[in-house]
Design a protein around this motif. Structure first.
Motif, PDB file in Angstrom:
ATOM      1  N   LEU A 216     -47.079  42.679 -16.515  1.00 44.06           N
ATOM      2  CA  LEU A 216     -48.394  42.065 -16.687  1.00 44.06           C
ATOM      3  C   LEU A 216     -49.114  41.881 -15.354  1.00 44.06           C
ATOM      4  N   TYR A 217     -48.333  41.848 -14.269  1.00 41.12           N
ATOM      5  CA  TYR A 217     -48.934  41.673 -12.947  1.00 41.12           C
ATOM      6  C   TYR A 217     -49.870  42.834 -12.582  1.00 41.12           C
ATOM      7  N   GLU A 218     -49.771  43.944 -13.299  1.00 40.92           N
ATOM      8  CA  GLU A 218     -50.649  45.083 -13.012  1.00 40.92           C
ATOM      9  C   GLU A 218     -52.083  44.851 -13.508  1.00 40.92           C
ATOM     10  N   SER A 219     -52.246  43.939 -14.467  1.00 41.52           N
ATOM     11  CA  SER A 219     -53.584  43.730 -15.026  1.00 41.52           C
ATOM     12  C   SER A 219     -53.975  42.252 -15.142  1.00 41.52           C
ATOM     13  N   ILE A 220     -53.029  41.351 -14.953  1.00 41.32           N
ATOM     14  CA  ILE A 220     -53.312  39.912 -15.038  1.00 41.32           C
ATOM     15  C   ILE A 220     -52.872  39.239 -13.744  1.00 41.32           C
ATOM     16  N   LYS A 221     -53.674  38.332 -13.239  1.00 46.96           N
ATOM     17  CA  LYS A 221     -53.396  37.735 -11.937  1.00 46.96           C
ATOM     18  C   LYS A 221     -53.051  36.246 -11.984  1.00 46.96           C
ATOM     19  N   TYR A 222     -53.149  35.622 -13.171  1.00 47.43           N
ATOM     20  CA  TYR A 222     -52.904  34.185 -13.244  1.00 47.43           C
ATOM     21  C   TYR A 222     -51.841  33.858 -14.293  1.00 47.43           C
ATOM     22  N   PHE A 223     -50.890  33.039 -13.899  1.00 45.11           N
ATOM     23  CA  PHE A 223     -49.882  32.522 -14.835  1.00 45.11           C
ATOM     24  C   PHE A 223     -49.828  31.008 -14.680  1.00 45.11           C
ATOM     25  N   TYR A 224     -50.180  30.314 -15.762  1.00 39.33           N
ATOM     26  CA  TYR A 224     -50.137  28.847 -15.752  1.00 39.33           C
ATOM     27  C   TYR A 224     -48.834  28.391 -16.405  1.00 39.33           C
ATOM     28  N   ASP A 225     -48.010  27.725 -15.610  1.00 41.33           N
ATOM     29  CA  ASP A 225     -46.647  27.369 -16.032  1.00 41.33           C
ATOM     30  C   ASP A 225     -46.670  26.110 -16.911  1.00 41.33           C
ATOM     31  N   THR A 226     -47.170  26.272 -18.136  1.00 36.99           N
ATOM     32  CA  THR A 226     -47.340  25.133 -19.040  1.00 36.99           C
ATOM     33  C   THR A 226     -46.023  24.629 -19.620  1.00 36.99           C
ATOM     34  N   GLN A 227     -45.000  25.480 -19.643  1.00 35.09           N
ATOM     35  CA  GLN A 227     -43.694  25.112 -20.223  1.00 35.09           C
ATOM     36  C   GLN A 227     -43.887  24.493 -21.604  1.00 35.09           C
ATOM     37  N   ALA A 228     -44.624  25.202 -22.449  1.00 33.52           N
ATOM     38  CA  ALA A 228     -45.056  24.637 -23.726  1.00 33.52           C
ATOM     39  C   ALA A 228     -43.965  24.614 -24.793  1.00 33.52           C
ATOM     40  N   TRP A 229     -43.134  25.636 -24.832  1.00 32.78           N
ATOM     41  CA  TRP A 229     -42.013  25.658 -25.780  1.00 32.78           C
ATOM     42  C   TRP A 229     -41.051  26.759 -25.368  1.00 32.78           C
ATOM     43  N   LEU A 230     -39.850  26.758 -25.949  1.00 32.82           N
ATOM     44  CA  LEU A 230     -38.828  27.765 -25.649  1.00 32.82           C
ATOM     45  C   LEU A 230     -38.374  28.393 -26.971  1.00 32.82           C
ATOM     46  N   PRO A 231     -39.008  29.478 -27.387  1.00 30.34           N
ATOM     47  CA  PRO A 231     -38.593  30.109 -28.646  1.00 30.34           C
ATOM     48  C   PRO A 231     -37.207  30.728 -28.508  1.00 30.34           C
ATOM     49  N   LYS A 232     -36.521  30.891 -29.617  1.00 30.83           N
ATOM     50  CA  LYS A 232     -35.161  31.419 -29.586  1.00 30.83           C
ATOM     51  C   LYS A 232     -35.061  32.785 -30.260  1.00 30.83           C
ATOM     52  N   ASN A 233     -34.241  33.636 -29.668  1.00 31.22           N
ATOM     53  CA  ASN A 233     -33.779  34.830 -30.352  1.00 31.22           C
ATOM     54  C   ASN A 233     -32.506  34.484 -31.110  1.00 31.22           C
ATOM     55  N   ALA A 234     -32.334  35.070 -32.277  1.00 39.13           N
ATOM     56  CA  ALA A 234     -31.107  34.873 -33.056  1.00 39.13           C
ATOM     57  C   ALA A 234     -30.490  36.228 -33.351  1.00 39.13           C
ATOM     58  N   VAL A 235     -29.189  36.318 -33.168  1.00 36.73           N
ATOM     59  CA  VAL A 235     -28.450  37.525 -33.544  1.00 36.73           C
ATOM     60  C   VAL A 235     -27.850  37.265 -34.920  1.00 36.73           C
ATOM     61  N   ILE A 236     -28.216  38.119 -35.864  1.00 35.88           N
ATOM     62  CA  ILE A 236     -27.801  37.937 -37.249  1.00 35.88           C
ATOM     63  C   ILE A 236     -27.008  39.154 -37.720  1.00 35.88           C
ATOM     64  N   VAL A 237     -26.188  38.928 -38.729  1.00 36.11           N
ATOM     65  CA  VAL A 237     -25.392  40.005 -39.300  1.00 36.11           C
ATOM     66  C   VAL A 237     -25.454  39.914 -40.814  1.00 36.11           C
ATOM     67  N   SER A 238     -25.407  41.054 -41.461  1.00 37.75           N
ATOM     68  CA  SER A 238     -25.334  41.081 -42.913  1.00 37.75           C
ATOM     69  C   SER A 238     -24.047  40.407 -43.372  1.00 37.75           C
ATOM     70  N   ARG A 239     -24.148  39.495 -44.326  1.00 40.12           N
ATOM     71  CA  ARG A 239     -22.956  38.828 -44.848  1.00 40.12           C
ATOM     72  C   ARG A 239     -21.979  39.851 -45.438  1.00 40.12           C
ATOM     73  N   LYS A 240     -22.531  40.867 -46.070  1.00 39.43           N
ATOM     74  CA  LYS A 240     -21.688  41.916 -46.667  1.00 39.43           C
ATOM     75  C   LYS A 240     -20.887  42.638 -45.588  1.00 39.43           C
ATOM     76  N   ALA A 241     -21.552  42.964 -44.480  1.00 46.42           N
ATOM     77  CA  ALA A 241     -20.871  43.651 -43.384  1.00 46.42           C
ATOM     78  C   ALA A 241     -19.819  42.747 -42.748  1.00 46.42           C
ATOM     79  N   PHE A 242     -20.151  41.464 -42.591  1.00 50.02           N
ATOM     80  CA  PHE A 242     -19.201  40.512 -42.012  1.00 50.02           C
ATOM     81  C   PHE A 242     -17.981  40.349 -42.917  1.00 50.02           C
TER      82      PHE A 242
END
Length: 332
Positions: A216-242
């Motif tokens: 993003l630094y190639e086209s955007i020059k400002y980053f405001y460090d609001t620390q607004a939230w921390l979304p999560k990634n989840a690793v999931i598996v098919s119950r059938k496969a498990f």
């Protein structure tokens, strides 16, 4: 006749025995949406190595990075439908399906790693039950670094964002656009660089990690460090496969998942400051949010929390109650 049968049976038995090792080995494809260089993907690759080692090679997981197998918003359905045994998803992406998925996309509800972890512990039982009803099993989660605002121009308040082309990657970020009067543009991470290059997006809220990965630094020059939230990634598996795995393989998989979760959360926190420094080194201005901007965004967060609680119902109330109850005494 018997003399002829003996060699035939011996050959057949030899064929079965020679095929046994390959028959015993299980191969899984794991669909991921982020680049191979992203810390989430690096953690996934280590997880896959640990699973292979822990199962003695009986379970081998191939990580398909950068949405090469399925797009980010397609991964969950692909795992549910058996098109891939496992996948990594961004939980707030699926808030429209069930509000519980969006708990960590509410601005200023949980703004630090410690708060995000407490919110996850409050959310986890409901999340596991919800995924279980969909034929899925949660293996582990990892938080993204705190979300800040990228902008092509300086901003002092929400008023400066009205009418701007705003990247929306989840229902929550689309809702923010609606509340601040911006124009939401749905762009997933794998398509972000091109969107920025063509001017399809002018501003967004995302992490230092995504900002660095997408250049993003190639086209955007400002980053405001609001620390607004921390979304999560989840690793999931098919119950059938498990369930198709034997007990030792299941145990090894869950052990590797627990290690990946602990490692991933630490890696996210460690990389947070690194990403901001790397962006600054590329010429981006890393700024604290002006007081008026923070106040405006907190008002947006209050509106979104009330809206989320209304949609999430008793499950949402239980999550927020458990989260607030777990707060340190000084924070209550």
């Amino acid at each position: 006749m018997q003399r002829r049968a003996v060699p035939f049976l011996a050959l057949a038995l030899a064929g079965v025995l020679s095929a046994a090792p390959s028959a015993a080995q299980v191969r899984w494809d794991l669909a991921a949406a982020y680049p191979a260089s992203n810390f989430h993907t690096e953690n996934l690759v280590q997880f896959a190595k640990d699973v292979e080692a822990g199962t003695g090679g009986k379970l081998r997981i191939t990580v398909h990075a950068n949405a090469s197998l399925f797009k980010a918003n397609e991964i969950k359905r692909a795992v549910q439908g058996g098109q891939a045994p496992a996948g990594e998803i961004l939980l707030p992406n699926f808030e429209n399906e069930n509000a519980v998925f969006g708990a960590d996309g509410i601005p200023f509800l949980a703004t630090s790693y410690a708060e995000s972890r407490r919110l996850y512990e409050a959310q986890k039982p409901v999340l596991e039950r919800l995924l279980g009803a969909q034929g899925l099993r949660l293996l582990y989660t990892v938080a993204w670094p705190p979300q800040g605002i990228y902008s092509k121009k300086e901003i002092a308040s929400v008023a400066d964002l009205r009418g701007i082309k705003w990247r929306a990657y989840s229902p929550a970020t689309a809702k923010i656009a609606e509340l601040i009067g911006a124009q939401p543009v749905t762009i997933q991470a794998a398509e972000l660089s091109q969107a920025m290059a063509t001017g399809a997006v002018e501003s967004m809220m995302t992490s230092g990690s995504t900002g660095y990965d997408s250049k993003l630094y190639e086209s955007i020059k400002y980053f405001y460090d609001t620390q607004a939230w921390l979304p999560k990634n989840a690793v999931i598996v098919s119950r059938k496969a498990f369930d198709a795995l034997d007990k030792p393989a299941q145990d090894a998989l869950l052990k590797a998942a627990a290690e990946a979760e602990a490692r991933g959360w630490k890696l996210s926190a460690d990389k947070n400051e690194w990403y901001k420094k790397a962006l600054a080194d590329k010429g981006m201005k890393i700024l604290p949010p002006p007081a008026k901007l923070t106040a405006d965004l907190r008002q947006v967060g209050d509106v979104m929390l009330a809206d989320w609680l209304r949609k999430a119902g008793p499950d949402g109330e239980a999550i927020i109650a458990a989260y607030r109850k777990s707060a340190p005494a000084a924070a209550k």
